[in-house]
Design a protein around this motif. Structure first.
Motif, PDB file in Angstrom:
ATOM      1  N   VAL A  31       0.875  -1.225   0.061  1.00 42.18           N
ATOM      2  CA  VAL A  31       0.132  -0.082  -0.151  1.00 42.18           C
ATOM      3  C   VAL A  31       0.892   1.128   0.156  1.00 42.18           C
ATOM      4  O   VAL A  31       1.961   1.201   0.847  1.00 42.18           O
ATOM      5  N   LEU A  32       0.718   2.089  -1.003  1.00 39.94           N
ATOM      6  CA  LEU A  32       1.309   3.399  -0.960  1.00 39.94           C
ATOM      7  C   LEU A  32       0.452   4.552  -0.612  1.00 39.94           C
ATOM      8  O   LEU A  32      -0.889   4.839  -1.106  1.00 39.94           O
ATOM      9  N   ASP A  33       1.016   5.316   0.465  1.00 46.86           N
ATOM     10  CA  ASP A  33       0.025   6.575   0.838  1.00 46.86           C
ATOM     11  C   ASP A  33       0.036   7.808  -0.034  1.00 46.86           C
ATOM     12  O   ASP A  33       0.928   7.773  -1.216  1.00 46.86           O
ATOM     13  N   ALA A  34      -0.383   8.787   0.310  1.00 47.98           N
ATOM     14  CA  ALA A  34      -0.658   9.884  -0.583  1.00 47.98           C
ATOM     15  C   ALA A  34       0.881  10.318  -0.758  1.00 47.98           C
ATOM     16  O   ALA A  34       0.935  11.279  -1.842  1.00 47.98           O
ATOM     17  N   ASP A  35       1.694  10.248   0.099  1.00 49.52           N
ATOM     18  CA  ASP A  35       3.097  10.837  -0.215  1.00 49.52           C
ATOM     19  C   ASP A  35       4.074   9.773  -0.896  1.00 49.52           C
ATOM     20  O   ASP A  35       5.125   9.685  -0.765  1.00 49.52           O
ATOM     21  N   TRP A  36       3.534   8.594  -1.376  1.00 53.76           N
ATOM     22  CA  TRP A  36       4.069   7.694  -2.017  1.00 53.76           C
ATOM     23  C   TRP A  36       5.008   6.791  -1.121  1.00 53.76           C
ATOM     24  O   TRP A  36       6.074   6.342  -1.610  1.00 53.76           O
ATOM     25  N   ARG A  37       4.648   6.707   0.216  1.00 51.86           N
ATOM     26  CA  ARG A  37       5.601   5.960   1.086  1.00 51.86           C
ATOM     27  C   ARG A  37       4.685   4.604   1.133  1.00 51.86           C
ATOM     28  O   ARG A  37       3.550   4.453   1.330  1.00 51.86           O
ATOM     29  N   PHE A  38       5.466   3.506   1.419  1.00 51.15           N
ATOM     30  CA  PHE A  38       5.138   2.168   1.609  1.00 51.15           C
ATOM     31  C   PHE A  38       4.160   2.127   3.032  1.00 51.15           C
ATOM     32  O   PHE A  38       4.964   2.564   3.990  1.00 51.15           O
ATOM     33  N   GLY A  56       7.439   2.967   5.684  1.00 53.51           N
ATOM     34  CA  GLY A  56       7.720   4.254   5.735  1.00 53.51           C
ATOM     35  C   GLY A  56       8.686   5.191   4.551  1.00 53.51           C
ATOM     36  O   GLY A  56       9.034   6.269   4.662  1.00 53.51           O
ATOM     37  N   THR A  57       9.104   4.382   3.654  1.00 51.78           N
ATOM     38  CA  THR A  57      10.080   4.561   2.656  1.00 51.78           C
ATOM     39  C   THR A  57       9.318   5.302   1.446  1.00 51.78           C
ATOM     40  O   THR A  57       8.196   4.579   1.094  1.00 51.78           O
ATOM     41  N   VAL A  58       9.875   5.949   0.697  1.00 47.75           N
ATOM     42  CA  VAL A  58       9.195   6.607  -0.729  1.00 47.75           C
ATOM     43  C   VAL A  58       9.606   5.608  -1.705  1.00 47.75           C
ATOM     44  O   VAL A  58      10.704   5.081  -1.852  1.00 47.75           O
ATOM     45  N   ILE A  59       8.574   5.049  -2.515  1.00 50.26           N
ATOM     46  CA  ILE A  59       8.856   4.041  -3.367  1.00 50.26           C
ATOM     47  C   ILE A  59       9.863   4.522  -4.776  1.00 50.26           C
ATOM     48  O   ILE A  59      10.560   3.454  -5.109  1.00 50.26           O
ATOM     49  N   TRP A  60       9.816   5.656  -4.771  1.00 51.68           N
ATOM     50  CA  TRP A  60      10.606   6.206  -5.913  1.00 51.68           C
ATOM     51  C   TRP A  60      12.154   6.338  -5.517  1.00 51.68           C
ATOM     52  O   TRP A  60      12.964   6.153  -6.183  1.00 51.68           O
ATOM     53  N   ARG A  61      12.366   6.240  -4.105  1.00 49.36           N
ATOM     54  CA  ARG A  61      13.675   6.346  -3.576  1.00 49.36           C
ATOM     55  C   ARG A  61      14.282   4.816  -3.388  1.00 49.36           C
ATOM     56  O   ARG A  61      15.367   4.396  -3.631  1.00 49.36           O
ATOM     57  N   SER A  62      13.286   4.069  -2.856  1.00 47.18           N
ATOM     58  CA  SER A  62      13.826   2.710  -2.615  1.00 47.18           C
ATOM     59  C   SER A  62      13.839   1.935  -3.954  1.00 47.18           C
ATOM     60  O   SER A  62      14.460   0.931  -4.093  1.00 47.18           O
ATOM     61  N   PHE A  63      12.898   2.385  -4.953  1.00 44.20           N
ATOM     62  CA  PHE A  63      13.115   1.484  -6.219  1.00 44.20           C
ATOM     63  C   PHE A  63      13.302   2.607  -7.529  1.00 44.20           C
ATOM     64  O   PHE A  63      12.635   3.080  -8.195  1.00 44.20           O
ATOM     65  N   ILE A 110      -3.059   3.820  -2.580  1.00 46.13           N
ATOM     66  CA  ILE A 110      -3.041   2.943  -3.669  1.00 46.13           C
ATOM     67  C   ILE A 110      -2.585   1.663  -3.197  1.00 46.13           C
ATOM     68  O   ILE A 110      -1.561   1.518  -2.671  1.00 46.13           O
ATOM     69  N   VAL A 111      -3.445   0.721  -3.536  1.00 42.04           N
ATOM     70  CA  VAL A 111      -3.274  -0.743  -3.185  1.00 42.04           C
ATOM     71  C   VAL A 111      -2.810  -1.354  -4.324  1.00 42.04           C
ATOM     72  O   VAL A 111      -3.467  -1.548  -5.175  1.00 42.04           O
ATOM     73  N   ALA A 112      -1.685  -1.902  -4.431  1.00 36.82           N
ATOM     74  CA  ALA A 112      -0.862  -2.738  -5.440  1.00 36.82           C
ATOM     75  C   ALA A 112      -0.911  -4.436  -5.353  1.00 36.82           C
ATOM     76  O   ALA A 112      -0.337  -4.551  -4.247  1.00 36.82           O
ATOM     77  N   PHE A 113      -1.672  -4.909  -6.094  1.00 34.84           N
ATOM     78  CA  PHE A 113      -1.553  -6.447  -6.035  1.00 34.84           C
ATOM     79  C   PHE A 113      -0.555  -6.889  -7.348  1.00 34.84           C
ATOM     80  O   PHE A 113      -0.854  -6.325  -8.429  1.00 34.84           O
ATOM     81  N   PHE A 114       0.315  -7.526  -6.929  1.00 36.12           N
ATOM     82  CA  PHE A 114       1.373  -7.687  -8.052  1.00 36.12           C
ATOM     83  C   PHE A 114       1.917  -9.241  -7.920  1.00 36.12           C
ATOM     84  O   PHE A 114       1.791  -9.989  -6.941  1.00 36.12           O
ATOM     85  N   ARG A 115       2.386  -9.726  -9.136  1.00 37.47           N
ATOM     86  CA  ARG A 115       2.348 -11.256  -9.399  1.00 37.47           C
ATOM     87  C   ARG A 115       3.801 -11.506 -10.020  1.00 37.47           C
ATOM     88  O   ARG A 115       3.664 -10.695 -11.167  1.00 37.47           O
ATOM     89  N   ASN A 116       4.542 -12.326  -9.664  1.00 42.42           N
ATOM     90  CA  ASN A 116       5.715 -12.320 -10.504  1.00 42.42           C
ATOM     91  C   ASN A 116       5.482 -13.507 -11.645  1.00 42.42           C
ATOM     92  O   ASN A 116       4.983 -14.420 -11.462  1.00 42.42           O
ATOM     93  N   ILE A 117       5.425 -12.659 -12.911  1.00 42.32           N
ATOM     94  CA  ILE A 117       4.982 -13.607 -13.990  1.00 42.32           C
ATOM     95  C   ILE A 117       6.324 -14.027 -14.933  1.00 42.32           C
ATOM     96  O   ILE A 117       5.949 -14.302 -16.308  1.00 42.32           O
ATOM     97  N   THR A 118       7.569 -13.878 -14.499  1.00 43.79           N
ATOM     98  CA  THR A 118       8.532 -14.074 -15.238  1.00 43.79           C
ATOM     99  C   THR A 118       8.648 -15.445 -15.886  1.00 43.79           C
ATOM    100  O   THR A 118       9.097 -15.516 -17.052  1.00 43.79           O
ATOM    101  N   LYS A 119       8.465 -16.486 -14.997  1.00 40.90           N
ATOM    102  CA  LYS A 119       8.296 -17.675 -15.823  1.00 40.90           C
ATOM    103  C   LYS A 119       7.407 -18.154 -16.686  1.00 40.90           C
ATOM    104  O   LYS A 119       7.594 -18.658 -17.683  1.00 40.90           O
ATOM    105  N   ARG A 120       6.199 -17.455 -16.488  1.00 43.41           N
ATOM    106  CA  ARG A 120       5.239 -17.645 -17.414  1.00 43.41           C
ATOM    107  C   ARG A 120       5.417 -16.958 -18.789  1.00 43.41           C
ATOM    108  O   ARG A 120       5.230 -17.455 -19.923  1.00 43.41           O
ATOM    109  N   ARG A 121       6.249 -15.674 -18.676  1.00 47.46           N
ATOM    110  CA  ARG A 121       6.505 -15.049 -19.806  1.00 47.46           C
ATOM    111  C   ARG A 121       7.743 -15.680 -20.438  1.00 47.46           C
ATOM    112  O   ARG A 121       7.531 -15.655 -21.645  1.00 47.46           O
TER     113      ARG A 121
END
Length: 743
Positions: A31-38, A56-63, A110-121
């Motif tokens: 989940v990302l808050d309004a300040d783009w923190r996890f 508490g870290t900002v997604i753009w700094r962590s990634f 923003i709630v992000a649901f994500f799945r690793n599809i590397t093998k499928r790809r």
């Protein structure tokens, strides 16, 4: 992050999330808050990202790799629009993975649901690569390939198979095979398909596919059955190869074989093939029928006595690889026959396999050649005996070949060209002779005849009779002329002597007739002379009297002169009849000739006993010599007079009628008639039925009439009387009538 920390973070933030559900899901969730923190990460997300404590870290700094990527674009768009989005994106270093992401706006997070599809790809990519490789293989394959499952659902089909069937992949999907199979092939194909599908055994057939436009395509088809590895669904694999050219070549080969067999069996020759051991591998119908030869027999089985010769000939052909032509005697059902045989080596792939033979029965030709040789020998002997010059003119080459007897007639060995011949024809006869010869070559005639003067060995000219025949080829074209030249100089001279003798005989006949004409002449001449004397006596009395009348004297003198002239004309006509001379044809009045002949032939005493009927038009003209025609009429009339001499009342009728370009004259009487044995020699010289007769009268008549271009004959009148008839050429219009016979 602990469970307690997560709950605390959620409560402090004023958020109420179903953390238990997030932990239980198979997806990674953060989940990302309004300040783009996890503000939340479930255990799967922490494990997947390997990034330690991200709360508490900002997604753009962590990634930092997410900055400017699809991730940032989607997250910011979801935050702005407050609408969910789903996407797939590749996250580069340090993760180097493909993810399927569902971004959901919830309140101000923003709630992000994500799945690793590397093998499928990677699996899809590998599958796509395999499909591409398969498509490449199928595309380059020289055969049509198709795989279909239940309900004719297409799984694979290459371009070539689509071209064979004339349809696209989309059009073919779901179509049963019967749709594009030739109707005549459907029953058999369906039965084979049903049988082999049950046993799942492959099979092979030749079949015809039908395109939408009706065009038929022959294919060699291999069909096999496989099941899907996972689903076990049965599928059918069809591999088709276009064999139109092979089928057409096979059809043409069969037609050629059939045609060759028809030609071989229809030939009048004997045709056969023998292998290296001398056994027949092919014989045509004529050979089988006439000699009983069967396939597999040896050449000498039918004719044991000839076997060594046959074997030696065959070995010679196979050893030398050269053709052999022989003339041989072979026994047949009707006796020994002569055959002309040609043997050639039978070769396949450069190796000699045996002998091919063709034999033609030439027995008739041999007999004909023998007969021709005998005939030529007889002809040569006959030509030598007669002395005739035999010639043959090849009209295509222009060469002329002469017999060995020709020098005896020509005085030299004849030349081989028409120029030599032409130079030796008399100049006065040359143009007419050569024109006649050339015209005959161009005509449809069969026989050419000519008489002309030809240079003799002593440089004088003799008369030759030449006759020839045309020889034509199968198409009717004239190719040769064969003729015979005979020296007839002696016979021509003899005929001239005969003609002179006949003229003398005619003259004698006319002189002999003078005795018969004596009384008639005396009577005819006496009358005008007596009348002239009476006129002169009367004139003398007038002159002796007083004062004679000049007009009366003049009239008397004119009448006396006319009577004397009449007597002179009678004598002149008699002299003309007796004189000899050449026949000169002129248009003359036939009636005048008839009247004068009657006057000369009938004495006055006979006229009183004989009835005369003349049926000749006064204007009818004929081409004749007047004196000679009078002689013919005189002879026929005197014959009639003598024939009715013993009858009390006789009758003579003279009739003339037009017939095309001729005039037919008939002299009939009511006398004793003609006996059959007499008719056969009537016109022969020195044949007479009268005692003391010379027998030349009718012969002279025939000579005269034929010289005029006519003919003379005796007609059958039964037992009573006789009729003699002759023809003369009719007088042409516009020709002047001879003044001597116009009266």
């Amino acid at each position: 992050m602990s469970r307690r920390d997560q709950d605390k973070f959620g409560v402090e933030g004023g958020l109420a999330f179903p953390f238990e559900l997030f932990e239980a899901t198979s997806d990674c969730v953060f989940v990302l808050d309004a300040d783009w923190r996890f503000s939340y990460l479930n255990a799967k997300a922490i494990a997947e990202l390997h990034a330690g404590d991200l709360l508490g870290t900002v997604i753009w700094r962590s990634f930092p790799a997410a900055v400017g990527s699809k991730f940032e674009d989607v997250y910011r768009r979801v935050a702005e629009r407050r609408e969910s989005e789903t996407f797939e994106a590749y996250y580069p270093d340090p993760l180097n993975r493909w993810y399927e992401v569902h971004a959901v706006p919830y309140q101000d997070t923003i709630v992000a649901f994500f799945r690793n599809i590397t093998k499928r790809r990677l699996a899809v990519r590998a599958l796509l690569r395999r499909h591409n490789e398969l498509d490449t293989v199928l595309g380059w394959a020289g055969v049509g390939i198709m795989q279909y499952a239940e309900n004719h659902r297409l799984m694979v089909i290459n371009k070539l198979f689509c071209e064979i069937l004339g349809r696209t992949k989309e059009e073919l999907n779901g179509l049963p095979m019967e749709t594009f199979t030739h109707p005549d092939d459907i029953p058999r194909n369906a039965e084979l398909l049903r049988k082999h599908r049950q046993a799942e055994t492959p099979f092979h057939i030749k079949k015809r596919y039908v395109r939408p436009d009706g065009e038929i395509v022959w294919c060699s088809v291999a069909i096999s059955f496989v099941r899907h590895r996972e689903t076990k669904e049965p599928t059918t694999i069809v591999v088709a190869r276009n064999i139109d050219e092979e089928v057409e070549a096979q059809r043409k080969a069969e037609e050629t074989r059939a045609l060759l067999r028809a030609v071989v069996d229809g030939a009048d020759d004997l045709i056969y093939v023998k292998d290296a051991e001398g056994r027949f591998v092919l014989v045509n119908k004529k050979m089988a029928r006439e000699f009983g030869i069967a396939i597999g027999q040896a050449g000498g089985d039918r004719f044991p006595d000839l076997a060594p010769r046959f074997t030696a000939e065959d070995e010679q052909v196979m050893t030398t690889d050269e053709r052999l032509v022989i003339e041989e005697q072979i026994p047949t059902k009707s006796g020994a026959a002569t055959f002309l045989t040609v043997k050639v080596p039978w070769q396949q792939n450069g190796a000699t396999k045996g002998v091919i033979g063709i034999s033609r029965d030439i027995s008739e030709r041999v007999r004909n050649e023998q007969a021709l040789r005998e005939s030529e020998e007889r002809f040569r002997l006959a030509a030598a005996a007669t002395g005739d010059a035999i010639w043959e003119w090849d009209l295509e080459s222009g060469a002329i070949h002469w017999s060995s007897t020709a020098p005896g007639l020509t005085g030299e060995v004849p030349g081989g060209a028409i120029e030599w011949w032409n130079e030796r024809v008399h100049p006065d006869d040359r143009e007419a002779t050569m024109s006649s010869l050339n015209a005959f070559v161009q005509s449809e005639g069969q026989r050419w005849e000519a008489e002309y003067r030809f240079l003799r060995p002593d440089n004088s000219y003799g008369v030759v009779a030449d006759c020839a025949y045309l020889i034509r080829d199968g198409s009717g074209k004239v190719v040769r002329m064969i003729g015979s030249m005979s020296d007839i100089t002696e016979s021509v001279e003899a005929q001239a002597r005969i003609n002179r003798l006949q003229a003398e005989l005619g003259h004698i006949s006319r002189i002999n007739a003078m005795g018969t004409m004596g009384s008639t002449l005396a009577h005819e001449i006496n009358q005008p002379l007596a009348s002239a004397g009476n006129y002169l006596t009367g004139l003398r009395r007038i002159v002796d009297g007083n004062a004679p009348d000049p007009a009366s004297v003049r009239r008397g003198l004119e009448q006396a002169q006319a009577e004397i002239s009449r007597a002179g004309e009678i004598i002149r006509k008699l002299r003309r009849l007796v004189e000899q001379g050449q026949a000169e044809l002129h248009p003359i009045k036939l009636r005048i000739c008839v009247d004068e002949a009657l006057m000369l032939a009938l004495p006055d005493t006979q006229v009183r006993k004989i009835g005369i009927n003349v049926d000749v038009p006064s204007d009818m003209t004929v081409m004749a010599d007047a004196i000679q025609l009078q002689q013919v009429l005189y002879n026929l009339i005197r014959n009639s007079v003598e024939a009715i001499a013993q009858t009390e009342i006789g009758r003579i009728e003279i009739q003339a009628r037009d017939r095309e370009n001729q005039v037919v004259v008939r002299v009939s009487d009511t006398g004793e008639g003609l006996q059959p044995e007499v008719k056969e020699r009537l016109f022969s010289a020195f044949a007479s039925t009268k005692p003391g007769g010379l027998g030349v009268g009718l012969s002279i008549c025939r000579t005269i009439i034929e010289a005029h271009g006519g003919s003379i004959w005796a007609e059958d009148t039964g037992d009573e009387g006789a009729t003699f008839a002759f023809t003369l050429p009719a007088g042409g219009e516009g020709r002047p009538v001879s003044p001597e016979v116009t009266g």
